[in-house]
Design a protein around this motif. Structure first.
Motif, PDB file in Angstrom:
ATOM      1  N   GLN A   1       0.852  -1.185   0.000  1.00 27.81           N
ATOM      2  CA  GLN A   1       0.000   0.000   0.000  1.00 27.81           C
ATOM      3  C   GLN A   1       0.891   1.239   0.000  1.00 27.81           C
ATOM      4  N   PHE A   2       0.700   2.081  -1.024  1.00 25.94           N
ATOM      5  CA  PHE A   2       1.508   3.285  -1.177  1.00 25.94           C
ATOM      6  C   PHE A   2       0.624   4.523  -1.099  1.00 25.94           C
ATOM      7  N   PRO A   3       1.042   5.520  -0.285  1.00 22.22           N
ATOM      8  CA  PRO A   3       0.266   6.766  -0.250  1.00 22.22           C
ATOM      9  C   PRO A   3       0.413   7.502  -1.575  1.00 22.22           C
ATOM     10  N   SER A   4      -0.701   8.014  -2.117  1.00 28.75           N
ATOM     11  CA  SER A   4      -0.637   8.695  -3.411  1.00 28.75           C
ATOM     12  C   SER A   4      -1.006  10.173  -3.316  1.00 28.75           C
ATOM     13  N   ARG A   5      -2.033  10.515  -2.564  1.00 32.49           N
ATOM     14  CA  ARG A   5      -2.455  11.913  -2.418  1.00 32.49           C
ATOM     15  C   ARG A   5      -3.264  12.044  -1.145  1.00 32.49           C
ATOM     16  N   ILE A   6      -3.467  13.266  -0.745  1.00 35.69           N
ATOM     17  CA  ILE A   6      -4.276  13.539   0.439  1.00 35.69           C
ATOM     18  C   ILE A   6      -5.537  14.271  -0.006  1.00 35.69           C
ATOM     19  N   SER A   7      -6.666  13.846   0.510  1.00 32.55           N
ATOM     20  CA  SER A   7      -7.913  14.547   0.207  1.00 32.55           C
ATOM     21  C   SER A   7      -8.449  15.162   1.499  1.00 32.55           C
ATOM     22  N   TYR A   8      -9.115  16.301   1.341  1.00 32.06           N
ATOM     23  CA  TYR A   8      -9.640  17.051   2.476  1.00 32.06           C
ATOM     24  C   TYR A   8     -11.144  17.220   2.314  1.00 32.06           C
ATOM     25  N   PRO A   9     -11.927  16.843   3.331  1.00 34.65           N
ATOM     26  CA  PRO A   9     -13.377  17.056   3.232  1.00 34.65           C
ATOM     27  C   PRO A   9     -13.709  18.541   3.358  1.00 34.65           C
ATOM     28  N   THR A  10     -14.899  18.904   2.957  1.00 34.45           N
ATOM     29  CA  THR A  10     -15.331  20.286   3.138  1.00 34.45           C
ATOM     30  C   THR A  10     -15.567  20.541   4.632  1.00 34.45           C
ATOM     31  N   VAL A  11     -15.422  21.789   5.018  1.00 35.14           N
ATOM     32  CA  VAL A  11     -15.613  22.191   6.412  1.00 35.14           C
ATOM     33  C   VAL A  11     -16.951  22.916   6.511  1.00 35.14           C
ATOM     34  N   LYS A  12     -17.812  22.453   7.430  1.00 38.04           N
ATOM     35  CA  LYS A  12     -19.125  23.062   7.645  1.00 38.04           C
ATOM     36  C   LYS A  12     -19.117  23.821   8.962  1.00 38.04           C
ATOM     37  N   LEU A  13     -19.468  25.085   8.875  1.00 35.03           N
ATOM     38  CA  LEU A  13     -19.531  25.955  10.044  1.00 35.03           C
ATOM     39  C   LEU A  13     -20.976  26.404  10.234  1.00 35.03           C
ATOM     40  N   THR A  14     -21.498  26.247  11.443  1.00 39.60           N
ATOM     41  CA  THR A  14     -22.896  26.575  11.717  1.00 39.60           C
ATOM     42  C   THR A  14     -22.974  27.510  12.915  1.00 39.60           C
ATOM     43  N   ARG A  15     -23.950  28.426  12.868  1.00 42.62           N
ATOM     44  CA  ARG A  15     -24.177  29.346  13.984  1.00 42.62           C
ATOM     45  C   ARG A  15     -25.598  29.879  13.929  1.00 42.62           C
ATOM     46  N   PRO A  16     -26.064  30.404  15.068  1.00 44.96           N
ATOM     47  CA  PRO A  16     -27.356  31.099  15.060  1.00 44.96           C
ATOM     48  C   PRO A  16     -27.231  32.376  14.228  1.00 44.96           C
ATOM     49  N   LEU A  17     -28.315  32.773  13.616  1.00 46.36           N
ATOM     50  CA  LEU A  17     -28.344  34.000  12.830  1.00 46.36           C
ATOM     51  C   LEU A  17     -28.012  35.187  13.740  1.00 46.36           C
ATOM     52  N   GLY A  18     -27.214  36.121  13.220  1.00 45.70           N
ATOM     53  CA  GLY A  18     -26.837  37.269  14.032  1.00 45.70           C
ATOM     54  C   GLY A  18     -26.260  38.386  13.179  1.00 45.70           C
ATOM     55  N   ARG A  19     -25.599  39.322  13.827  1.00 45.44           N
ATOM     56  CA  ARG A  19     -25.040  40.488  13.136  1.00 45.44           C
ATOM     57  C   ARG A  19     -23.992  40.119  12.091  1.00 45.44           C
ATOM     58  N   ASP A  20     -23.241  39.046  12.341  1.00 45.64           N
ATOM     59  CA  ASP A  20     -22.156  38.680  11.427  1.00 45.64           C
ATOM     60  C   ASP A  20     -22.634  37.975  10.163  1.00 45.64           C
ATOM     61  N   THR A  21     -23.920  37.710  10.049  1.00 46.70           N
ATOM     62  CA  THR A  21     -24.453  37.026   8.869  1.00 46.70           C
ATOM     63  C   THR A  21     -24.105  37.768   7.583  1.00 46.70           C
ATOM     64  N   SER A  22     -24.168  39.072   7.606  1.00 40.84           N
ATOM     65  CA  SER A  22     -23.893  39.859   6.396  1.00 40.84           C
ATOM     66  C   SER A  22     -22.446  39.718   5.932  1.00 40.84           C
TER      67      SER A  22
END
Length: 145
Positions: free
Chosen positions: A51-72
Protein backbone atom coordinates in the motif's frame (compact mmCIF):
# COMPACT_ATOMS: atom_id res chain seq x y z
CA UNK A 1 2.85 14.57 38.44
CA UNK A 2 0.27 14.78 35.67
CA UNK A 3 -0.11 18.05 33.82
CA UNK A 4 -3.47 19.69 34.25
CA UNK A 5 -5.64 19.35 31.20
CA UNK A 6 -8.29 21.96 30.59
CA UNK A 7 -10.92 20.15 28.57
CA UNK A 8 -12.97 22.50 26.47
CA UNK A 9 -16.58 22.02 27.42
CA UNK A 10 -18.02 25.00 25.60
CA UNK A 11 -16.26 26.19 22.48
CA UNK A 12 -16.96 28.60 19.70
CA UNK A 13 -15.03 28.84 16.44
CA UNK A 14 -13.81 32.24 15.26
CA UNK A 15 -13.25 32.27 11.49
CA UNK A 16 -11.32 34.71 9.35
CA UNK A 17 -10.65 34.48 5.63
CA UNK A 18 -7.76 36.55 4.25
CA UNK A 19 -7.87 38.56 7.51
CA UNK A 20 -11.59 39.25 6.97
CA UNK A 21 -13.34 38.34 10.23
CA UNK A 22 -16.50 36.30 9.57
CA UNK A 23 -17.37 36.06 13.27
CA UNK A 24 -17.94 33.15 15.63
CA UNK A 25 -19.62 29.86 14.83
CA UNK A 26 -21.12 27.40 17.31
CA UNK A 27 -20.12 24.24 15.46
CA UNK A 28 -17.37 23.17 13.08
CA UNK A 29 -17.42 19.84 11.21
CA UNK A 30 -15.09 18.31 8.65
CA UNK A 31 -11.63 19.32 9.82
CA UNK A 32 -9.54 16.36 8.76
CA UNK A 33 -7.80 14.61 5.92
CA UNK A 34 -7.54 11.20 4.31
CA UNK A 35 -4.53 9.66 2.63
CA UNK A 36 -5.54 7.90 -0.57
CA UNK A 37 -3.68 4.62 -0.96
CA UNK A 38 -2.73 2.77 -4.11
CA UNK A 39 -2.35 -0.97 -3.72
CA UNK A 40 0.09 -3.19 -5.61
CA UNK A 41 0.39 -6.92 -5.60
CA UNK A 42 3.83 -8.45 -5.71
CA UNK A 43 4.24 -11.65 -7.69
CA UNK A 44 5.08 -14.57 -5.42
CA UNK A 45 4.07 -12.67 -2.27
CA UNK A 46 0.80 -14.09 -0.93
CA UNK A 47 1.11 -12.65 2.59
CA UNK A 48 0.19 -9.02 1.96
CA UNK A 49 -0.52 -6.33 -0.62
CA UNK A 50 1.73 -3.28 -0.84
CA UNK A 51 0.00 0.00 0.00
CA UNK A 52 1.51 3.29 -1.18
CA UNK A 53 0.27 6.77 -0.25
CA UNK A 54 -0.64 8.70 -3.41
CA UNK A 55 -2.46 11.91 -2.42
CA UNK A 56 -4.28 13.54 0.44
CA UNK A 57 -7.91 14.55 0.21
CA UNK A 58 -9.64 17.05 2.48
CA UNK A 59 -13.38 17.06 3.23
CA UNK A 60 -15.33 20.29 3.14
CA UNK A 61 -15.61 22.19 6.41
CA UNK A 62 -19.13 23.06 7.65
CA UNK A 63 -19.53 25.95 10.04
CA UNK A 64 -22.90 26.57 11.72
CA UNK A 65 -24.18 29.35 13.98
CA UNK A 66 -27.36 31.10 15.06
CA UNK A 67 -28.34 34.00 12.83
CA UNK A 68 -26.84 37.27 14.03
CA UNK A 69 -25.04 40.49 13.14
CA UNK A 70 -22.16 38.68 11.43
CA UNK A 71 -24.45 37.03 8.87
CA UNK A 72 -23.89 39.86 6.40
CA UNK A 73 -20.12 39.23 6.47
CA UNK A 74 -20.58 35.89 4.72
CA UNK A 75 -22.67 37.51 1.99
CA UNK A 76 -20.05 40.21 1.51
CA UNK A 77 -17.27 37.60 1.16
CA UNK A 78 -19.18 35.47 -1.32
CA UNK A 79 -20.28 38.55 -3.31
CA UNK A 80 -16.67 39.78 -3.50
CA UNK A 81 -15.81 36.64 -5.48
CA UNK A 82 -17.99 37.81 -8.39
CA UNK A 83 -15.65 40.80 -8.84
CA UNK A 84 -12.55 38.65 -9.31
CA UNK A 85 -11.59 35.46 -7.64
CA UNK A 86 -8.42 34.17 -6.06
CA UNK A 87 -8.03 31.35 -3.58
CA UNK A 88 -8.08 32.49 0.01
CA UNK A 89 -6.42 31.50 3.26
CA UNK A 90 -8.58 30.88 6.33
CA UNK A 91 -7.96 30.61 10.05
CA UNK A 92 -10.30 28.76 12.40
CA UNK A 93 -9.71 29.26 16.13
CA UNK A 94 -11.44 27.12 18.74
CA UNK A 95 -11.98 29.39 21.75
CA UNK A 96 -13.41 29.10 25.22
CA UNK A 97 -15.99 31.63 26.48
CA UNK A 98 -13.16 33.68 28.08
CA UNK A 99 -11.42 33.98 24.63
CA UNK A 100 -8.66 31.47 25.36
CA UNK A 101 -7.55 29.79 22.13
CA UNK A 102 -7.66 26.01 22.59
CA UNK A 103 -6.55 25.12 19.05
CA UNK A 104 -6.29 26.77 15.66
CA UNK A 105 -6.09 25.64 12.07
CA UNK A 106 -4.94 27.39 8.92
CA UNK A 107 -6.56 26.35 5.65
CA UNK A 108 -5.01 26.94 2.24
CA UNK A 109 -6.90 27.52 -1.01
CA UNK A 110 -10.29 28.15 0.57
CA UNK A 111 -13.31 28.46 -1.71
CA UNK A 112 -16.96 28.78 -0.68
CA UNK A 113 -19.04 25.75 -1.56
CA UNK A 114 -22.42 26.53 -0.04
CA UNK A 115 -24.24 28.90 2.28
CA UNK A 116 -27.64 27.99 3.62
CA UNK A 117 -29.75 30.33 5.64
CA UNK A 118 -32.48 29.66 8.17
CA UNK A 119 -35.79 27.97 7.55
CA UNK A 120 -38.71 29.91 8.92
CA UNK A 121 -41.61 27.72 9.99
CA UNK A 122 -44.14 28.99 12.55
CA UNK A 123 -45.23 25.41 13.32
CA UNK A 124 -41.84 24.44 14.73
CA UNK A 125 -40.17 27.36 16.48
CA UNK A 126 -36.42 26.82 16.55
CA UNK A 127 -33.33 28.98 16.65
CA UNK A 128 -32.67 30.39 13.17
CA UNK A 129 -29.27 29.10 12.02
CA UNK A 130 -27.01 29.49 9.02
CA UNK A 131 -24.37 27.14 7.63
CA UNK A 132 -21.27 28.00 5.62
CA UNK A 133 -19.46 25.20 3.81
CA UNK A 134 -15.96 25.72 2.40
CA UNK A 135 -13.49 23.54 0.53
CA UNK A 136 -9.72 23.79 0.92
CA UNK A 137 -6.46 22.35 -0.37
CA UNK A 138 -4.78 21.57 2.92
CA UNK A 139 -3.54 22.79 6.26
CA UNK A 140 -0.98 25.55 6.84
CA UNK A 141 0.24 27.48 9.88
CA UNK A 142 -2.66 29.52 11.23
CA UNK A 143 -2.42 33.26 10.58
CA UNK A 144 -1.83 35.29 13.69
CA UNK A 145 -1.14 32.19 15.75
Amino acid sequence: MLAEVDTAVTLHFVVSIDNRNLGAFSSCEGLGCEVVLETRQEGGNNQFTWQFPSRISYPTVKLTRPLGRDTSKIGEWITSITQGYSRSTATIKAMTPDATVVADWGLDGVVPVRWSGPSFNPDSPQVATETLEVAHHGFIAAQGA
